[in-house]
Each structure stands twice: as structure tokens, then as C-alpha cells.
Design a protein around this motif. Sequence first.
Motif, mmCIF file in Angstrom:
data_model
loop_
_atom_site.group_PDB
_atom_site.id
_atom_site.type_symbol
_atom_site.label_atom_id
_atom_site.label_comp_id
_atom_site.label_asym_id
_atom_site.label_seq_id
_atom_site.Cartn_x
_atom_site.Cartn_y
_atom_site.Cartn_z
ATOM 1 N N ILE A 183 0.956 -1.440 0.086
ATOM 2 C CA ILE A 183 -0.031 0.034 0.068
ATOM 3 C C ILE A 183 0.847 1.218 0.049
ATOM 4 O O ILE A 183 1.772 1.323 0.895
ATOM 5 C CB ILE A 183 -1.014 0.050 1.196
ATOM 6 C CG1 ILE A 183 -1.935 -1.220 1.138
ATOM 7 C CG2 ILE A 183 -1.766 1.112 1.342
ATOM 8 C CD1 ILE A 183 -2.727 -1.344 2.299
ATOM 9 N N LYS A 184 0.394 2.243 -0.758
ATOM 10 C CA LYS A 184 1.155 3.434 -0.803
ATOM 11 C C LYS A 184 0.766 4.374 -0.178
ATOM 12 O O LYS A 184 -0.600 4.649 -0.095
ATOM 13 C CB LYS A 184 1.435 3.695 -2.518
ATOM 14 C CG LYS A 184 2.076 2.755 -3.312
ATOM 15 C CD LYS A 184 3.619 2.570 -3.214
ATOM 16 C CE LYS A 184 4.257 1.843 -4.074
ATOM 17 N NZ LYS A 184 5.693 1.593 -3.612
ATOM 18 N N PHE A 185 1.448 5.579 0.131
ATOM 19 C CA PHE A 185 1.079 6.890 0.599
ATOM 20 C C PHE A 185 0.218 7.539 -0.214
ATOM 21 O O PHE A 185 -0.641 8.509 0.048
ATOM 22 C CB PHE A 185 2.170 7.551 1.250
ATOM 23 C CG PHE A 185 2.780 7.142 2.549
ATOM 24 C CD1 PHE A 185 2.236 7.302 4.019
ATOM 25 C CD2 PHE A 185 3.924 6.057 2.594
ATOM 26 C CE1 PHE A 185 2.781 6.946 5.111
ATOM 27 C CE2 PHE A 185 4.326 5.743 3.848
ATOM 28 C CZ PHE A 185 3.815 6.065 4.845
ATOM 29 N N GLY A 186 0.778 7.686 -1.564
ATOM 30 C CA GLY A 186 0.231 8.599 -2.490
ATOM 31 C C GLY A 186 0.878 9.658 -2.756
ATOM 32 O O GLY A 186 0.461 10.689 -3.278
ATOM 33 N N LEU A 190 7.294 10.276 0.300
ATOM 34 C CA LEU A 190 7.086 9.050 1.135
ATOM 35 C C LEU A 190 7.161 7.778 0.548
ATOM 36 O O LEU A 190 7.926 6.876 1.096
ATOM 37 C CB LEU A 190 5.797 9.370 1.807
ATOM 38 C CG LEU A 190 5.282 10.573 2.499
ATOM 39 C CD1 LEU A 190 4.102 10.457 3.347
ATOM 40 C CD2 LEU A 190 6.473 11.140 3.664
ATOM 41 N N ASP A 191 6.758 7.612 -0.604
ATOM 42 C CA ASP A 191 6.805 6.084 -1.146
ATOM 43 C C ASP A 191 8.071 5.908 -1.389
ATOM 44 O O ASP A 191 8.566 4.608 -1.355
ATOM 45 C CB ASP A 191 5.593 6.153 -2.269
ATOM 46 C CG ASP A 191 4.350 6.218 -1.939
ATOM 47 O OD1 ASP A 191 4.070 5.602 -0.737
ATOM 48 O OD2 ASP A 191 3.412 6.758 -2.578
ATOM 49 N N VAL A 197 3.090 2.379 2.911
ATOM 50 C CA VAL A 197 2.364 2.137 4.182
ATOM 51 C C VAL A 197 2.776 0.911 4.845
ATOM 52 O O VAL A 197 2.074 -0.261 4.536
ATOM 53 C CB VAL A 197 0.994 2.541 4.245
ATOM 54 C CG1 VAL A 197 0.433 2.261 5.509
ATOM 55 C CG2 VAL A 197 0.660 3.587 3.546
ATOM 56 N N LYS A 198 4.177 0.624 5.292
ATOM 57 C CA LYS A 198 4.641 -0.636 5.774
ATOM 58 C C LYS A 198 3.982 -1.087 7.074
ATOM 59 O O LYS A 198 4.240 -0.257 8.217
ATOM 60 C CB LYS A 198 6.287 -0.487 5.964
ATOM 61 C CG LYS A 198 6.763 -0.292 4.402
ATOM 62 C CD LYS A 198 8.123 0.158 4.770
ATOM 63 C CE LYS A 198 9.232 -0.831 5.135
ATOM 64 N NZ LYS A 198 10.624 -0.457 5.239
ATOM 65 N N PRO A 199 3.536 -2.293 7.286
ATOM 66 C CA PRO A 199 2.900 -2.836 8.433
ATOM 67 C C PRO A 199 4.017 -2.757 9.587
ATOM 68 O O PRO A 199 5.370 -3.128 9.408
ATOM 69 C CB PRO A 199 2.534 -4.469 8.035
ATOM 70 C CG PRO A 199 2.323 -4.355 6.699
ATOM 71 C CD PRO A 199 3.259 -3.380 5.958
ATOM 72 N N GLY A 200 3.739 -2.338 10.855
ATOM 73 C CA GLY A 200 4.504 -2.171 12.028
ATOM 74 C C GLY A 200 5.324 -0.875 12.181
ATOM 75 O O GLY A 200 6.061 -0.802 13.066
ATOM 76 N N ASP A 201 5.168 0.022 10.935
ATOM 77 C CA ASP A 201 5.886 1.180 11.224
ATOM 78 C C ASP A 201 5.098 2.016 11.984
ATOM 79 O O ASP A 201 3.577 2.092 11.833
ATOM 80 C CB ASP A 201 6.073 1.708 9.614
ATOM 81 C CG ASP A 201 7.218 1.551 9.186
ATOM 82 O OD1 ASP A 201 8.003 0.583 9.863
ATOM 83 O OD2 ASP A 201 7.579 2.073 8.255
ATOM 84 N N TYR A 202 5.617 3.413 12.652
ATOM 85 C CA TYR A 202 4.798 4.166 13.516
ATOM 86 C C TYR A 202 5.367 5.569 12.634
ATOM 87 O O TYR A 202 6.608 6.047 13.006
ATOM 88 C CB TYR A 202 5.420 4.063 14.662
ATOM 89 C CG TYR A 202 5.167 4.944 15.582
ATOM 90 C CD1 TYR A 202 3.881 5.892 15.664
ATOM 91 C CD2 TYR A 202 5.583 5.247 16.973
ATOM 92 C CE1 TYR A 202 3.445 6.821 16.333
ATOM 93 C CE2 TYR A 202 5.336 6.043 17.903
ATOM 94 C CZ TYR A 202 4.074 6.926 17.689
ATOM 95 O OH TYR A 202 3.696 7.937 18.612
ATOM 96 N N PRO A 309 -7.000 -3.180 11.032
ATOM 97 C CA PRO A 309 -6.746 -2.010 9.978
ATOM 98 C C PRO A 309 -5.345 -2.323 9.420
ATOM 99 O O PRO A 309 -4.212 -2.607 9.975
ATOM 100 C CB PRO A 309 -7.129 -0.772 10.598
ATOM 101 C CG PRO A 309 -6.384 -1.094 12.136
ATOM 102 C CD PRO A 309 -6.868 -2.633 12.352
ATOM 103 N N ASP A 310 -5.042 -1.803 8.159
ATOM 104 C CA ASP A 310 -3.902 -1.614 7.485
ATOM 105 C C ASP A 310 -3.196 -0.171 8.105
ATOM 106 O O ASP A 310 -2.003 0.008 8.311
ATOM 107 C CB ASP A 310 -3.960 -1.404 6.149
ATOM 108 C CG ASP A 310 -4.328 -2.701 5.633
ATOM 109 O OD1 ASP A 310 -3.722 -3.795 5.551
ATOM 110 O OD2 ASP A 310 -5.571 -2.798 5.374
ATOM 111 N N LEU A 311 -4.147 0.768 8.255
ATOM 112 C CA LEU A 311 -3.552 2.160 8.656
ATOM 113 C C LEU A 311 -4.540 2.589 10.047
ATOM 114 O O LEU A 311 -5.808 2.603 9.695
ATOM 115 C CB LEU A 311 -3.764 2.936 7.544
ATOM 116 C CG LEU A 311 -3.228 4.449 7.792
ATOM 117 C CD1 LEU A 311 -1.731 4.583 8.178
ATOM 118 C CD2 LEU A 311 -3.789 5.653 6.923
ATOM 119 N N VAL A 312 -3.904 3.148 10.804
ATOM 120 C CA VAL A 312 -4.447 3.755 11.877
ATOM 121 C C VAL A 312 -4.168 5.169 12.071
ATOM 122 O O VAL A 312 -3.005 5.572 12.205
ATOM 123 C CB VAL A 312 -4.019 2.983 13.385
ATOM 124 C CG1 VAL A 312 -4.769 3.819 14.516
ATOM 125 C CG2 VAL A 312 -4.520 1.738 13.374
#
Length: 465
Positions: A183-186, A190-191, A197-202, A309-312
Motif C-alpha cells: 500500500i502506498k502513501f500516494g 514518502l513512497d 505504508v509498511k506494516p509495523g511502522d509508526y 486495520p492496515d492504517l491507524v
Amino acid sequence: MDCITPNELKAVDMLTNKTAEKTTIGILLTEPETQTILDTMPISLFTDIEQTIIKAFKNAHKKVECVTLIELMEELKKYNSNIDISTLSNLTSYVTESTLLKSQLNNNLKILSDLMQKRKYFEYLKKATEKVLSGSELEEQVFDLIDKLEGLKTNNDINNSESVSDIIAEIFNDLQEGNENLIKFGYSLLDNNIGGVKPGDYTIIGAKSGVGKSTLAMNIAYNVLKQGGKVLYINREMSKKSVMCRFIAMLSEIPMIKFRTKEIADNERDSRKFVRAANILNTFDGKLIIDNDSSCISEIVKNVRDFKPDLVVIDYLQLLQSEEGQKHENSEQRLSNVTRGIRNMTLKYNCHVLALVQLNNSFNGVMPHGENVIRQSSSVYQDATNVIYLHDPQDIEQMKRIHNSIGGIDDNAAAKMLERNLKRDGASKYAFILDKVRDGAPGIEPLTFIRNNFRMLDNEGLKNI
């Protein structure tokens, strides 16, 4: 040794089944072909003397394929136990008396497995309560308890860990999948530099009030939804209707003022735009949850665990409250505990958190950089995987600097952009600063903020309008 209360003794007694333990051992002794199950049978299925017998049984089975009564007795001598051969003989006769057939062994083990899980559950709750009463931080115990209970839910021991080869195999499988599902930020900055939008990132977005951090978060959330991702959008400042109105304004390009003055229904063109935007958002039913009720990390964790969710998105971090029992904290301690809780949540539930923060007023006019510009706590910067700052350029040199990555501008163009920014009624040019990225390079680009309908566009986005 801790004093055991009568209630605890009663609970432990209720969570054991001596008949099932004894008959299982009896079957293993009388039916040698069943002993293959010893290779995978957890010792913790059993209690007291029966646990000692099973431990010796498993060790003996490592040496011989079929363990006899005599061989088991020899192994038990190493444990300095008071178990004699008559005790073991009684177990074999117990099988005959209870008429438990070999075919019923698996059902027997299911009973013991269920009781083992319940004993662990009881022990986890007991220890967590003891630690809280002894002064341990409640939030820390909440997360520790959630981890352990999740381990029970999946029937995994919390202390089990993957081998190096397992982890490498998992990485290889991920690489084999390619990046089609990433999944991309758009936003190209950032991309390209974070990788999506990497899982586990903050990820943190920091800015002064009115510079567009909420708008940027909404645009990223929409980009994730368009790619099929799920978004939990937590907003502690606005109602669900207000947040949804902003999404509609962003998609329809209807100025937000028309939502407040209720002019849309009387305008046919705006009505059509509204309906088109609403239809798009309706396709995200079940993919987007707007939450303005969660006020602390434990409440957010519950929603993350249920919704996956993928994104919070958390708008914004400084508005989250302390956990119950931590109300004595000052603002810096509270924010430190909150941000540590978020980091733990991203790793445990493999989701990407995008949290918004306010910046210190003492840095007015200065291009934000580093951890000290974040209001109340530098630990936010330290815990984050990625840190993004938005900045309203204050002079010609700052405006020129943010355009260097796309070919640059002259003094005259920079001056006109600064003048337009001051009006705050059209498109403003802001600095889009990727100040920290754990696995990539920092960078800076211009970002166009179309204030009336909550759109944030980078250079690539401007080409598409």
C-alpha cells in the motif's frame, strides 16, 4: 514462597482433572504404540506427581521407542521423587477400571489441553494483578497481559520463538510476492523514501496549528482506502459527521463553508458533486471506521485487535489520555507512555500508525528538524519509525529551498508564493519535510495545500488536476 489463599487453592483444584491425567499415563504404559504422542505432548498438560512422571516418560522415550514400566522407573530415580513402582502399576490398573479405550486418548488430551489453557489464564491474571498492586505501571501490564492472552487464543506459548531459518523463509516469501500488494502513501517523497505504508511502522506528522497535518492525514487515509486497505481513523477533536464532511469536501471539491451554511442542497451542480463523493465513500463501508470515542491506548488496541486495520490515524497524539491508574502523570510522562504504547501496538498487530503531533511555539519561523520541536516529549521522535514535518515557509530562502528538489524557483516566484500563503484563502505552498526515516533517506519537497476542500498535493499530484 507466596502465601496461597483458600480461594486460589479452590481455583487450582477446579482447573485440574486427575482422572484424565492418570488414565492418559496408564494408556501410554499399556499401549506402547501410543507413545509417539510423547514427542509433541506438552509437560504442562499435567500437574503435580503426574507431571513428574510425564517428564521422565518423555526423557526415556528419547532413548527408546517403547518405554516399559521398568525403564520409566529407572528414569524417575533421577528426579529424587517418592514415586515407586506400585504407583505406576496402579495407573495401569486405573485404565482397566475406568474402561478408557485407546481410541479415546485424543479426547482425553483435549480435556487436559483446555484445562492447561485455563490454568495459564488464571496465572496470567494473578501475576498481572500482583504487579499492579506492587506499583508496576498499569499500561505496561495491560500490554503484557494482552500479549499473553493473545498467545492463549492462538494456542501458542508466549515464550515460543521462531527459528532464524523460519524468519529468513518468511522474508524470502515476502520478497517473492513482489510489491504489487504494498500500500502506498500516494506521495512520491514518502513512497520513494519510506517504501509505502509498511506494516509495523509508526509515522509522525508534526506541524503548527492550521498548516494542514489533519488534511495530509485524511488524504493519506483516502489513498489507502482506494487501494483496498482498511483504515481506523481516530479523531479526538471532531464529531464523526464533521470528519465525514471533510472527506466529502475533499472528494467533491465543494468548499467547506457551504457545508456550514447549508447551501449545497439548493445548488444542482454542488448536489451532483455531493452525491458522487458520497457514492465513492459508500464503497468503503466496512473498510473505514471513524472513532471519536477511544481516549487511551488500551481502547485503541481493542479496536485494532477487532478491526485489523492496515492504517491507524490518530488525530492527535497530545489529546490521548492516561490509562486508569496513571492520572498522576505530568504531560511529558503521559505522552511518553502513550507513544511507547503505540509502538508496542504497531509491532504486535502489524499495523501502520500515522499519528499527528503539535510542535513547540518556541520554534516559530524555523524550519523544523530533530526531536526538540515536538511539544511535550522528545520520546515521540525517538519511538517513531518515520517523522514528517509540515512547515509554512517564512522567507524567500526557505521557499526556494523546498523547491530545489523539483528544479528550483527564482526570488520573484518565491516572493509571490509567500504573499499567497499569507492570504490563506487559496492554494498555499508548504514545506513537506521527511526528517527521519529508519530505512531510507530524509528529503524535502513543496506541498500544495488547497485549504477550501482539504486537498494536499505534491508535484506529481498537481500534474493530475
